[in-house]
Design a protein around this motif. Structure first.
Motif, PDB file in Angstrom:
ATOM      1  N   LEU A  24       1.232  -1.137  -0.198  1.00 21.58           N
ATOM      2  CA  LEU A  24       0.179  -0.136   0.352  1.00 21.58           C
ATOM      3  C   LEU A  24       1.497   1.329  -0.061  1.00 21.58           C
ATOM      4  O   LEU A  24       0.607   2.091  -0.733  1.00 21.58           O
ATOM      5  N   VAL A  25       1.977   1.273   0.851  1.00 22.52           N
ATOM      6  CA  VAL A  25       2.748   2.649   0.524  1.00 22.52           C
ATOM      7  C   VAL A  25       3.471   2.386  -0.595  1.00 22.52           C
ATOM      8  O   VAL A  25       4.028   3.807  -0.688  1.00 22.52           O
ATOM      9  N   ALA A  26       3.807   1.199  -1.458  1.00 23.00           N
ATOM     10  CA  ALA A  26       4.274   1.238  -2.508  1.00 23.00           C
ATOM     11  C   ALA A  26       3.295   1.788  -3.505  1.00 23.00           C
ATOM     12  O   ALA A  26       4.050   2.494  -5.197  1.00 23.00           O
ATOM     13  N   GLU A  27       2.343   2.036  -3.318  1.00 21.22           N
ATOM     14  CA  GLU A  27       0.714   2.757  -4.394  1.00 21.22           C
ATOM     15  C   GLU A  27       1.089   0.843  -5.265  1.00 21.22           C
ATOM     16  O   GLU A  27       0.900   1.185  -6.475  1.00 21.22           O
ATOM     17  N   LEU A  28       1.255  -0.370  -4.799  1.00 24.56           N
ATOM     18  CA  LEU A  28       0.477  -1.668  -5.154  1.00 24.56           C
ATOM     19  C   LEU A  28      -0.804  -1.567  -5.258  1.00 24.56           C
ATOM     20  O   LEU A  28      -1.161  -1.678  -4.079  1.00 24.56           O
ATOM     21  N   GLU A  29      -1.068  -2.906  -5.549  1.00 23.57           N
ATOM     22  CA  GLU A  29      -2.528  -3.489  -5.771  1.00 23.57           C
ATOM     23  C   GLU A  29      -2.484  -4.681  -4.616  1.00 23.57           C
ATOM     24  O   GLU A  29      -2.109  -5.409  -5.471  1.00 23.57           O
ATOM     25  N   PRO A  30      -2.786  -4.696  -3.354  1.00 32.08           N
ATOM     26  CA  PRO A  30      -2.484  -6.090  -2.986  1.00 32.08           C
ATOM     27  C   PRO A  30      -3.325  -7.067  -2.891  1.00 32.08           C
ATOM     28  O   PRO A  30      -3.967  -6.154  -1.777  1.00 32.08           O
ATOM     29  N   ILE A  31      -3.165  -8.070  -3.028  1.00 31.20           N
ATOM     30  CA  ILE A  31      -4.897  -8.767  -2.948  1.00 31.20           C
ATOM     31  C   ILE A  31      -4.258 -10.134  -2.036  1.00 31.20           C
ATOM     32  O   ILE A  31      -3.288 -10.686  -2.453  1.00 31.20           O
ATOM     33  N   CYS A  32      -4.489 -10.519  -0.151  1.00 33.24           N
ATOM     34  CA  CYS A  32      -4.130 -11.727   0.133  1.00 33.24           C
ATOM     35  C   CYS A  32      -4.792 -12.330   0.881  1.00 33.24           C
ATOM     36  O   CYS A  32      -6.208 -12.518   0.967  1.00 33.24           O
ATOM     37  N   PRO A 107      -9.723  -4.819   4.440  1.00 31.62           N
ATOM     38  CA  PRO A 107     -10.143  -4.889   3.197  1.00 31.62           C
ATOM     39  C   PRO A 107      -8.838  -6.121   2.103  1.00 31.62           C
ATOM     40  O   PRO A 107      -9.847  -6.410   1.716  1.00 31.62           O
ATOM     41  N   HIS A 108      -7.858  -5.622   2.936  1.00 32.02           N
ATOM     42  CA  HIS A 108      -7.304  -6.259   1.773  1.00 32.02           C
ATOM     43  C   HIS A 108      -7.302  -8.223   1.529  1.00 32.02           C
ATOM     44  O   HIS A 108      -6.471  -8.672   1.175  1.00 32.02           O
ATOM     45  N   VAL A 109      -7.734  -8.800   2.575  1.00 29.62           N
ATOM     46  CA  VAL A 109      -7.384 -10.063   2.365  1.00 29.62           C
ATOM     47  C   VAL A 109      -9.061 -11.050   2.402  1.00 29.62           C
ATOM     48  O   VAL A 109      -9.598 -10.353   3.147  1.00 29.62           O
ATOM     49  N   ARG A 110      -8.206 -11.910   1.953  1.00 28.04           N
ATOM     50  CA  ARG A 110      -9.718 -12.792   1.766  1.00 28.04           C
ATOM     51  C   ARG A 110      -9.443 -13.889   2.659  1.00 28.04           C
ATOM     52  O   ARG A 110      -8.970 -14.950   1.657  1.00 28.04           O
ATOM     53  N   PHE A 111     -10.567 -13.689   3.783  1.00 28.18           N
ATOM     54  CA  PHE A 111      -9.965 -14.648   4.211  1.00 28.18           C
ATOM     55  C   PHE A 111     -10.409 -16.156   4.007  1.00 28.18           C
ATOM     56  O   PHE A 111     -11.605 -16.285   3.081  1.00 28.18           O
ATOM     57  N   ASN A 112     -10.706 -17.724   4.877  1.00 24.53           N
ATOM     58  CA  ASN A 112     -10.933 -18.651   4.302  1.00 24.53           C
ATOM     59  C   ASN A 112     -10.882 -19.296   2.768  1.00 24.53           C
ATOM     60  O   ASN A 112     -11.416 -19.313   1.948  1.00 24.53           O
ATOM     61  N   THR A 113     -10.487 -18.508   2.384  1.00 23.11           N
ATOM     62  CA  THR A 113      -9.369 -18.639   0.871  1.00 23.11           C
ATOM     63  C   THR A 113      -8.073 -19.055   1.077  1.00 23.11           C
ATOM     64  O   THR A 113      -7.402 -18.840   1.308  1.00 23.11           O
TER      65      THR A 113
END
Ligand SMILES: Cc1cc2nc3c(=O)[nH]c(=O)nc-3n(C[C@H](O)[C@H](O)[C@H](O)COP(=O)(O)OP(=O)(O)OC[C@H]3O[C@@H](n4cnc5c(N)ncnc54)[C@H](O)[C@@H]3O)c2cc1C
Ligand SMILES: NC(=O)c1ccc[n+]([C@@H]2O[C@H](COP(=O)([O-])OP(=O)(O)OC[C@H]3O[C@@H](n4cnc5c(N)ncnc54)[C@H](OP(=O)(O)O)[C@@H]3O)[C@@H](O)[C@H]2O)c1
Length: 506
Positions: A24-32, A107-113
């Motif tokens: 997020l700091v580096a302005e990338l799009e993280p999906i965890c 909001p960037h974490v997809r749990f149970n995945t």
């Protein structure tokens, strides 16, 4: 709008959370992607139940972290001053939740995945990630970059003793050990003298009728207290200055500290190698229990028999054993991708003799990058002397700077191979050869190397010039707190100096 590279982060333990924040700091799009319904990784205590027979978490109900809060804190989110010095597992997990709150990571974490597969698309060098949500369908997506943050303490490593299959008693790995109560009055064998073996043998010694602790080297390890002379946390002495001393002097000082605090074990059980040659074990009350006879140390196991006896290489036998606990460590495995990505494949098979060291190698440049695959980094795949969290933070800063082109690109794969080989050659001289030492490093020298690459190394002259003598002195002689890496360079944190002062007060 500028295109933001999409980064798949696998795992939402502390390393995954740090990776999200740095993206997020580096302005990338993280999906965890996180297979469980929570953050905190192995620090979130999880019972073994009928429905969840193989939880990710390796902590038992009594686990207390061995690294002090000033050392394990994240560099721009200090562990509160009024928290204990050594956190129980639930406080460690709580701290990570607070971190996720503070930087709005949820909001960037997809749990149970769960990630089922990750493979590089050769033409585009993007990564195809297959995942499955609990109760849902399998999904495939493409990402520009992958950060693997799955940890390396959840795939149990087991020995291979004669008679294991027919031994009538219970046999469990420390990964599944949670509480001692069920073992009250039992005769137990605990195999392994790493931190799990130390913790579990001491805990069981209060309940079991007898604990036999197996050290395959026939000796005990160096056993550190959590608190050293004058009650100071032992790892406070791991200062930058201490790191400048020659190894033999450091070993001598540690031996002296141990003698003055917990004391040394009986002569015939004292380690045969210097302190710096192994991952340290921490257990202040171990010798106390040993001296009561509730724990008896045995050499390696020869065989297990069908009548419930265990025989040892010194020809002694103990009988009526109810339970054997294998505290024999973990394998470095990432099951959702080609194993050669992490274990080096042919180059390792050609250059290393068969055995547990070779089986457990991770072939990663700077402990992050597989030389023949691009756009992927492994974070936290290190066994450190010191706390791992600040180190993962620097790794995440390095990787995001690399993606953004802010630091030099990685060298050629041949050069990376050469450097990894040089590490293993040094490593096998420095630490005794064992599976658990395949990625052993000292935390501060490693952090400093990464910090120099990123440009946040606390150069002493610059620290003196910018912050004055007080901070200079604390950076050189004080607690190795990671706020040091927020004093200078990119991502400076205005409160870093203040927290260096606070943490050096306690
Ligand atoms: C008992 C014990 C005590 C320790 N004590 C210390 C200590 O004192 N100091 C220290 O610095 N270190 C200690 N460690 C090391 C420990 O590994 C680190 O503290 C830390 O937990 C590493 O964090 P991580 O996020 O890299 O991995 P983990 O905490 O293991 O988290 C990995 C996450 O990835 C998820 N995951 C895994 N596979 C998948 C998948 N296929 N799909 C989606 N999600 C997945 C998991 O569910 C988990 O949430 C200890 C380890 C153990 C076992
Ligand atoms: N309170 C805490 O903070 C805490 C508690 C538990 C664990 N931990 C951490 O968790 C990580 C894992 O620790 P761990 O103790 O589970 O594993 P570990 O550090 O890998 O130690 C494994 C132990 O088992 C022995 N062993 C391995 N294979 C064996 C075999 N085939 N036969 C006999 N003995 C064998 C090893 O002996 P050799 O030395 O000869 O290889 C070593 O003594 C470490 O980072 C540790 O610091 C921390």
């Amino acid at each position: 709008m500028d295109y933001k590279p999409r980064v798949a982060i696998i795992g939402a333990g502390v390393t995954g959370l740090i990776a999200i924040k740095q993206c997020l700091v580096a302005e990338l799009e993280p999906i965890c992607f996180e297979q469980t319904d929570h953050t905190g990784g192995l620090w979130r205590y999880t019972e073994v139940t009928e429905e969840n027979q193989n939880p990710h978490s390796s902590v038992y109900r009594s686990t207390i972290i061995n690294t002090c809060k000033e050392h394990m804190t994240l560099s721009d989110f200090p562990i509160p001053e009024d928290w204990p010095t050594f956190l129980p597992h639930y406080k460690v997990a709580e701290y990570y939740d607070l971190y996720a709150d503070k930087f709005n990571l949820w909001p960037h974490v997809r749990f149970n995945t769960t990630i089922l597969n990750a493979s590089m698309i050769p033409e585009t060098k993007k990564w195809k990630i297959a995942s499955i949500k609990k109760g849902g369908e399998k999904e495939e997506e493409e990402f520009d970059y992958v950060m693997v943050c799955t940890g390396h303490h959840s795939v149990p490593r087991l020995p291979n003793y004669q008679g294991m299959k027919t031994f009538p008693g219970k046999q469990i790995h420390s990964h599944f050990y949670k509480e001692p109560f069920a073992y009250a009055g039992k005769r137990v064998v605990v195999v392994g003298v790493g931190n799990s073996g130390m913790d579990i043998s001491v805990e069981l010694s209060h309940y079991a009728s007898q604990v036999y602790l197996v050290s395959r080297r026939g000796r005990l390890p160096w056993i550190l207290p959590r608190r050293g002379p004058f009650g100071r946390p032992f790892d406070h002495s791991n200062s930058r200055f201490a790191g400048l001393l020659p190894g033999f002097i450091r070993n001598y000082i540690v031996r002296l500290f141990i003698s003055l605090t917990t004391g040394l074990p009986p002569k015939h059980l004292q380690p045969l190698y210097p302190f710096s040659a192994a991952h340290p074990s921490v257990k202040p009350d171990f010798l106390d229990r040993l001296s009561t006879g509730t724990i008896v140390v045995k050499p390696d196991i020869l065989s297990l028999t069908t009548d419930g006896s265990v025989s040892f290489v010194d020809n002694t036998i103990v009988d009526n054993i109810d339970v054997i606990f294998y505290c024999t460590g973990y394998n470095n495995e990432v099951r959702f991708m080609d194993t050669e990505i992490i274990n080096g494949g042919d180059i390792v098979r050609k250059n290393f003799d068969e055995g547990e060291y070779r089986e457990n190698i991770t072939w990663l440049y700077k402990f992050m990058f597989p030389p023949r695959w691009s756009n992927i980094a492994f974070l936290g795949f290190v066994q450190q002397i010191g706390a791992i969290m600040p180190l993962c933070e620097l790794q995440a800063r390095y990787v995001t700077a690399l993606i953004k082109g802010k630091i030099s690109p990685l060298p050629s794969s041949e050069e990376m191979d050469k450097r990894i080989m040089a590490y293993h050659n040094r490593n096998r001289k420095k630490f005794y050869e064992a599976a658990r030492h395949t990625m052993e490093i000292e935390m501060m020298p490693y952090c400093d190397t990464i910090a120099k690459d990123i440009g946040c190394y606390p150069t002493l002259t610059k620290v003196l010039w910018k912050y004055g003598f007080g901070i200079w002195r604390r950076v050189l002689f004080g607690v190795p707190t990671p706020m040091q890496f927020r004093l200078l360079g990119p991502d400076r944190w205005p409160d870093a100096a203040k927290w260096i002062r606070i943490y050096n007060k306690s």
